[in-house]
Design a protein around this motif. Structure first.
Motif, PDB file in Angstrom:
ATOM      1  N   SER A 166       6.289 -12.032  -3.145  1.00 20.36           N
ATOM      2  CA  SER A 166       4.863 -12.003  -2.829  1.00 20.36           C
ATOM      3  C   SER A 166       4.581 -10.984  -1.743  1.00 20.36           C
ATOM      4  O   SER A 166       5.429 -10.711  -0.905  1.00 20.36           O
ATOM      5  N   TRP A 167       3.366 -10.442  -1.782  1.00 22.98           N
ATOM      6  CA  TRP A 167       2.943  -9.547  -0.702  1.00 22.98           C
ATOM      7  C   TRP A 167       2.335 -10.333   0.445  1.00 22.98           C
ATOM      8  O   TRP A 167       2.070  -9.789   1.510  1.00 22.98           O
ATOM      9  N   GLU A 168       2.065 -11.627   0.247  1.00 23.86           N
ATOM     10  CA  GLU A 168       1.450 -12.439   1.295  1.00 23.86           C
ATOM     11  C   GLU A 168       2.512 -12.781   2.334  1.00 23.86           C
ATOM     12  O   GLU A 168       3.543 -13.372   1.995  1.00 23.86           O
ATOM     13  N   ASN A 171       3.621 -16.353   2.501  1.00 20.09           N
ATOM     14  CA  ASN A 171       3.985 -17.002   1.240  1.00 20.09           C
ATOM     15  C   ASN A 171       5.470 -17.352   1.257  1.00 20.09           C
ATOM     16  O   ASN A 171       6.300 -16.485   1.551  1.00 20.09           O
ATOM     17  N   ASN A 173       7.416 -17.719  -1.078  1.00 18.28           N
ATOM     18  CA  ASN A 173       8.173 -16.995  -2.109  1.00 18.28           C
ATOM     19  C   ASN A 173       8.621 -15.620  -1.644  1.00 18.28           C
ATOM     20  O   ASN A 173       9.419 -14.977  -2.297  1.00 18.28           O
ATOM     21  N   GLN A 174       8.039 -15.150  -0.531  1.00 18.53           N
ATOM     22  CA  GLN A 174       8.364 -13.793  -0.121  1.00 18.53           C
ATOM     23  C   GLN A 174       9.806 -13.722   0.373  1.00 18.53           C
ATOM     24  O   GLN A 174      10.239 -14.543   1.175  1.00 18.53           O
TER      25      GLN A 174
ATOM     26  N   THR B 273      -1.210  -9.436  -8.674  1.00 17.79           N
ATOM     27  CA  THR B 273      -1.412  -9.341  -7.230  1.00 17.79           C
ATOM     28  C   THR B 273      -2.501 -10.291  -6.738  1.00 17.79           C
ATOM     29  O   THR B 273      -2.451 -10.740  -5.604  1.00 17.79           O
ATOM     30  N   GLY B 276      -0.946 -13.327  -5.741  1.00 16.99           N
ATOM     31  CA  GLY B 276       0.025 -13.244  -4.653  1.00 16.99           C
ATOM     32  C   GLY B 276       1.318 -12.557  -5.026  1.00 16.99           C
ATOM     33  O   GLY B 276       2.173 -12.349  -4.173  1.00 16.99           O
ATOM     34  N   LYS B 277       1.478 -12.211  -6.314  1.00 15.17           N
ATOM     35  CA  LYS B 277       2.736 -11.573  -6.707  1.00 15.17           C
ATOM     36  C   LYS B 277       2.713 -10.088  -6.399  1.00 15.17           C
ATOM     37  O   LYS B 277       1.695  -9.511  -6.042  1.00 15.17           O
TER      38      LYS B 277
END
Lengths: 238, 351
Positions: A166-168, A171, A173-174, B273, B276-277
């Motif tokens: 993820s870009w967050e 998050n 998942n990042q 995106t 959130g991906k």
């Protein structure tokens, strides 16, 4: 009968000219129409498609793994740790030329060409820091940062390396890949890649001409000579 | 009987025509002469019309819009119910055509997000994996080939893209004397493409992504001409897409299959995106040259890059304010010249 009946020599003029024209143009139109409907080539545009390439080339590759600490070698149901052997066989020298085990390791790490720059000479289950202390196998970035400071700084901020999931920033998942997941520690430079097929833009398939070759600029077409080999600049220094 | 009437009328017509000053009191009947006079023209005209329409016979089945599609409103004017109906229609069409049940959704921009892309030119090796990962992710036409990303091979020492070359064909990349400049839609903050659209089929969304409503596009290609980055692609031909290569995760404004005759382009994988991906091109990159994130988040990777790295944008002088930034790493030359650091980096841009 009217008095101004035309004389016979004037008669042909009375037939309207449009009729004459229509007599010829009508069938001509019909023939053209028939040709269009029946024989004309369909307006299909010659198109080029992408050359086949192995789908494995498009799988995301993570080259290495984050090791356990200490690293475990699994052979069948047996598990070995580094020190299982290295406690028995002490390493006398640290020159890589003198290796008679671990011959699969291709060592190409620039001026860093000594095993014990990174591995601890006494305790092979640990890596060694510049200050002499142990570094765990799970803290590879700490080890690498001792020499690659600016790169480590960039990696910490996400400017070097690769972040997945993820870009967050908040998050869960990042996940940022660690050094050894992309670089082989013994030979950290990436190998050269075979590039995937280049573009075959629509109507730009195999239509090479000398004229196109003359044209400069990125939208110019590649020029293939008679034998099919490229002569454009990109392949000049192959 | 009929013939006789025709003959008599024809005779009348002859006498009429042969007496020009006569104020023909008889009705202008349907005479043989008038028939012969007009019929070839009429037939010829009809034939010409048939000829003009004949390309329609090559129209592939299903390429005309359904009534539902024809009556569909503009994306921004649809009510939620109408949007659901439109998504259901698209889903049905994809299933009919490709035999795959897709999940088509309408992804809305996230609050407080400004997407930014950054690309490290010191790292890019020109392997074109991003190009083809993008094609797979976004259901692009394979033949005719449509690709959103173009990778230019650039001679070192210049950022003039006129010097670039698309068609480099080396056994291995990177070449020693070149660097690589991937270009895709820059999602400009001041996009020229949306201004020229005569039907408002393309616009800039709140998170900065420039999107296209493929059902609203009329295919005039003004936007393609307006884009200084060659980012837009036009479906000249009927897109062909292998059934087994369909990506069923689709977005209304992103990767649902496009019809012939519309424009498409990179949309920062908004169906990914906006959940959130990461974009597909970033995930595939084997050297980690691509960075994506939220510029409003000071901790994000792109914020750090914008703050600390030397960045540039393409064709800054045209005033498009792209949100796609190129950056370099500093160089740390070594004595031996063989280290990966000194090997993979282009000469510094002299601007």
């Amino acid at each position: 009968m009217n008095t101004d009946t035309p004389t016979p020599d004037q008669t042909p003029k009375l037939i309207p000219k449009t009729t004459n024209i229509a007599w010829f143009t009508g069938p001509a139109f019909l023939i053209i129409a028939a040709w269009f409907v029946l024989l004309a080539p369909s307006p299909a545009i010659p198109v080029a498609s992408t050359p086949e390439f192995s789908p494995t080339l498009l799988e995301m590759t993570i080259r290495g793994t984050v090791k356990e600490d200490p690293p475990i070698l699994r052979v069948g149901s047996y598990e070995y740790r580094c020190n299982d052997c290295h406690d028995i066989f002490k390493s006398g020298t640290e020159k890589t030329e003198n290796l008679y085990q671990h011959l699969d390791i291709k060592f190409n790490h620039g001026i860093n060409n000594r095993c014990f720059n990174c591995h601890d000479q006494e305790n092979r289950n640990k890596l060694v820091g510049r200050n002499g202390g142990y570094i765990s196998y799970t803290e590879i970035p700490t080890l690498c940062s001792q020499c690659h400071g600016p790169t480590f700084r960039d990696w910490e901020r996400g400017m070097h390396g690769k972040t997945l999931g993820s870009w967050e920033t908040d998050n869960p998942n990042q996940r940022r890949l660690e050094c050894s997941e992309c670089h082989n520690p013994h030979s950290p430079a990436f190998p050269d890649y075979e590039p995937l097929p280049g573009p075959n833009t629509l109507r730009m398939g195999d239509q090479p001409t000398e004229l196109h070759h003359e044209r400069k600029g990125p939208l110019a077409l590649p020029f293939r000579s008679e034998n099919g080999s490229h002569t454009d600049e990109g392949g000049a220094d192959q | 009987m009929t013939l006789r009437i025709w003959e008599s009328q024809a005779g009348e017509a002859v006498s009429n025509s042969s007496s020009r000053s006569c104020n023909c009191q008889s009705r202008p009947g349907f005479t043989r002469r008038s028939f012969l006079r007009t019929a070839p023209g009429a037939v010829g005209g009809m034939a010409a019309m048939v000829a003009a329409l004949s390309p329609l016979k090559d129209l592939p089945e299903g390429s005309l819009p359904s009534v539902e599609e024809f009556m569909q409103k503009h994306y921004k004017e649809m009510s939620p119910e109408e949007m659901d109906a439109a998504l259901a229609r698209m889903s049905r069409e994809v299933e009919d055509r490709y035999g795959v049940v897709p999940s088509i959704k309408d992804y809305k921009p996230l609050e407080g997000v400004q997407f930014v892309y950054a690309l490290n030119l010191s790292r890019c090796i020109g392997c074109r994996k991003c190009v083809h990962a993008c094609v797979e992710e976004n259901n692009q036409s394979r033949s005719p080939e449509i690709q959103y990303i173009r990778v230019l091979e650039m001679p070192r020492g210049t950022t003039d893209i006129e010097e670039g070359n698309h068609h480099y064909d080396r056994p291995t990349v990177p070449g020693d004397t070149h660097y690589y400049l991937p270009i895709q839609c820059h999602q400009c903050a001041n996009p020229p493409c949306t201004k020229v659209c005569p039907v408002e089929a393309t616009w800039k969304d709140d998170d900065g992504i420039v999107v296209i409503d493929y059902d609203w596009c009329i295919g005039c290609r003004y936007c393609e001409a307006a884009c200084p980055y060659w980012a837009r692609r036009f479906n000249f031909g009927e897109p062909s897409l292998p059934k087994d290569k369909i990506n069923p995760d689709m977005g209304y404004l992103s990767n649902r299959p496009r019809p012939r005759g519309v424009v498409e382009k990179c949309h920062f994988c908004l169906h990914r995106t906006r959940q959130g991906k990461m974009p597909a091109c970033l995930e595939i990159c084997p050297v980690g040259a691509r960075k994506f994130g939220n510029a409003l988040d000071p901790e994000s990777e792109v914020s750090q890059i914008l703050k600390t790295k030397r960045i540039f944008v393409l064709k800054e002088e045209v005033g498009t304010l792209p949100r796609f930034f190129y950056y370099f790493d500093e160089r740390y030359p070594r004595d031996d010249g063989n280290s990966p650091e000194s090997h993979a980096e282009p000469v510094e841009a002299s601007e």
